[in-house]
Design a protein around this motif. Structure first.
Motif, mmCIF file in Angstrom:
data_model
loop_
_atom_site.group_PDB
_atom_site.id
_atom_site.type_symbol
_atom_site.label_atom_id
_atom_site.label_comp_id
_atom_site.label_asym_id
_atom_site.label_seq_id
_atom_site.Cartn_x
_atom_site.Cartn_y
_atom_site.Cartn_z
ATOM 1 N N ARG A 68 0.857 -1.182 0.000
ATOM 2 C CA ARG A 68 0.000 0.000 0.000
ATOM 3 C C ARG A 68 0.890 1.227 0.000
ATOM 4 N NH1 ARG A 68 -1.703 -1.764 5.884
ATOM 5 N NH2 ARG A 68 0.206 -1.185 7.001
ATOM 6 N N GLU A 77 4.709 0.543 1.145
ATOM 7 C CA GLU A 77 5.063 -0.305 2.265
ATOM 8 C C GLU A 77 4.259 -1.595 2.184
ATOM 9 O OE1 GLU A 77 4.049 2.035 5.663
ATOM 10 O OE2 GLU A 77 1.898 1.635 5.497
ATOM 11 N N LEU A 78 4.735 -2.605 2.889
ATOM 12 C CA LEU A 78 4.019 -3.871 2.930
ATOM 13 C C LEU A 78 2.775 -3.749 3.810
ATOM 14 C CD1 LEU A 78 6.972 -6.388 3.409
ATOM 15 C CD2 LEU A 78 5.712 -5.936 1.296
ATOM 16 N N THR A 79 1.711 -4.410 3.421
ATOM 17 C CA THR A 79 0.547 -4.555 4.281
ATOM 18 C C THR A 79 0.810 -5.689 5.274
ATOM 19 O OG1 THR A 79 -0.476 -6.169 2.811
ATOM 20 C CG2 THR A 79 -0.966 -3.832 2.388
ATOM 21 N N GLU A 80 -0.156 -5.939 6.132
ATOM 22 C CA GLU A 80 -0.019 -7.074 7.052
ATOM 23 C C GLU A 80 0.139 -8.380 6.271
ATOM 24 O OE1 GLU A 80 -2.249 -4.704 7.208
ATOM 25 O OE2 GLU A 80 -1.818 -3.695 9.109
ATOM 26 N N ALA A 81 -0.622 -8.523 5.192
ATOM 27 C CA ALA A 81 -0.494 -9.720 4.356
ATOM 28 C C ALA A 81 0.881 -9.778 3.706
ATOM 29 C CB ALA A 81 -1.590 -9.747 3.296
ATOM 30 N N ALA A 83 3.660 -8.482 4.849
ATOM 31 C CA ALA A 83 4.685 -8.743 5.858
ATOM 32 C C ALA A 83 4.824 -10.230 6.163
ATOM 33 C CB ALA A 83 4.364 -7.974 7.135
ATOM 34 N N LEU A 84 3.761 -10.989 5.922
ATOM 35 C CA LEU A 84 3.824 -12.437 6.143
ATOM 36 C C LEU A 84 4.784 -13.122 5.179
ATOM 37 C CD1 LEU A 84 0.032 -13.232 6.718
ATOM 38 C CD2 LEU A 84 1.838 -13.096 8.446
ATOM 39 N N ARG A 86 7.837 -12.284 4.747
ATOM 40 C CA ARG A 86 9.224 -12.170 5.203
ATOM 41 C C ARG A 86 9.915 -13.530 5.342
ATOM 42 N NH1 ARG A 86 10.659 -7.669 7.720
ATOM 43 N NH2 ARG A 86 12.930 -7.462 7.881
ATOM 44 N N GLN A 153 13.743 -7.563 15.514
ATOM 45 C CA GLN A 153 13.163 -6.865 14.368
ATOM 46 C C GLN A 153 14.290 -6.267 13.533
ATOM 47 O OE1 GLN A 153 9.824 -6.449 13.413
ATOM 48 N NE2 GLN A 153 10.716 -5.554 11.576
#
Length: 212
Positions: A68, A77-81, A83-84, A86, A153
């Motif tokens: 998004r 940037e990555l969404t929550e989906a 980020a999965l 990684r 992180q």
């Protein structure tokens, strides 16, 4: 934008490849793993990718909910989906190291790719109950590992306070370490990798990143 090629298979893997299988797509995800990036940054760090194709891929990934444009628009940037992905990207990077040849004169390399190689060595289960920041100075960029209560992180940029440990290396050295083309002891002995800080924190950092 419609998917250019689809497998039309009722299978999670096939559907995942419908979203991620196009050329450049996972590399765009890689570039966003460490935080938001502007269009111009992505274009600069994905040599060989033309501006029209980058725009096409970004629009597709936004439409699919993988990335998004964040509050700092026009950064992506990555969404929550997203980020999965990684662990998927890290596992593919580790897998690819088995096929990584010595760097040729035509191979591009970027500081982020070197730091990603360092992250593939991460053994988060050894983080321990500490509150420390490990800064990595890779070529002309800075990244960090934040260790908080057993969680680690990885992110771009300097630590918010004074880092506990500072490591310095170039991107090529870190990729060679990740791929097993160089050992940590050889890199340290040659001065191609330096790690400074309190002795106990340096030991924790080296153990956490399998650099003992």
């Amino acid at each position: 934008m419609n998917i250019k090629r689809a497998y039309h298979q009722y299978c999670g893997l096939a559907v995942a490849l419908d979203v991620l299988g196009e050329r450049w797509t996972l590399l765009i995800v890689r570039e966003l793993l460490l935080g938001p990036r502007r269009y111009s940054d992505l274009l600069a760090d994905l040599p060989g990718l033309g501006t029209n194709l980058l725009a096409d891929r970004l629009k597709f990934l936004v439409d699919k909910g993988v990335i998004r444009q964040g509050p700092s628009r026009p950064a992506y940037e990555l969404t929550e989906a997203g980020a999965l992905l990684r662990p998927v990207v890290l596992d593919l990077t580790r897998w690819g190291f088995a096929f990584t040849p010595d760097k040729s004169t035509v191979d591009a390399v970027r500081p982020r790719w070197g730091f990603l190689a360092a992250e593939t060595r991460l053994r988060a289960e050894l983080a321990g109950d500490v509150d420390e920041d490990y800064e990595f100075h890779v070529d002309d960029e800075v990244f960090r590992f934040e260790v908080r209560a057993g969680q680690v992180q990885a992110a771009a940029g300097r630590a918010s306070g004074r880092p506990t440990v500072v490591a310095t290396a170039d991107a090529v050295t870190l990729v060679r370490l990740g791929s097993g083309q160089m050992t940590a002891s050889d890199a340290l002995a040659a001065g191609e990798l330096t790690i400074s800080g309190p002795d106990d924190a340096v030991r924790r950092c080296r153990r956490l990143l399998d650099l003992a």
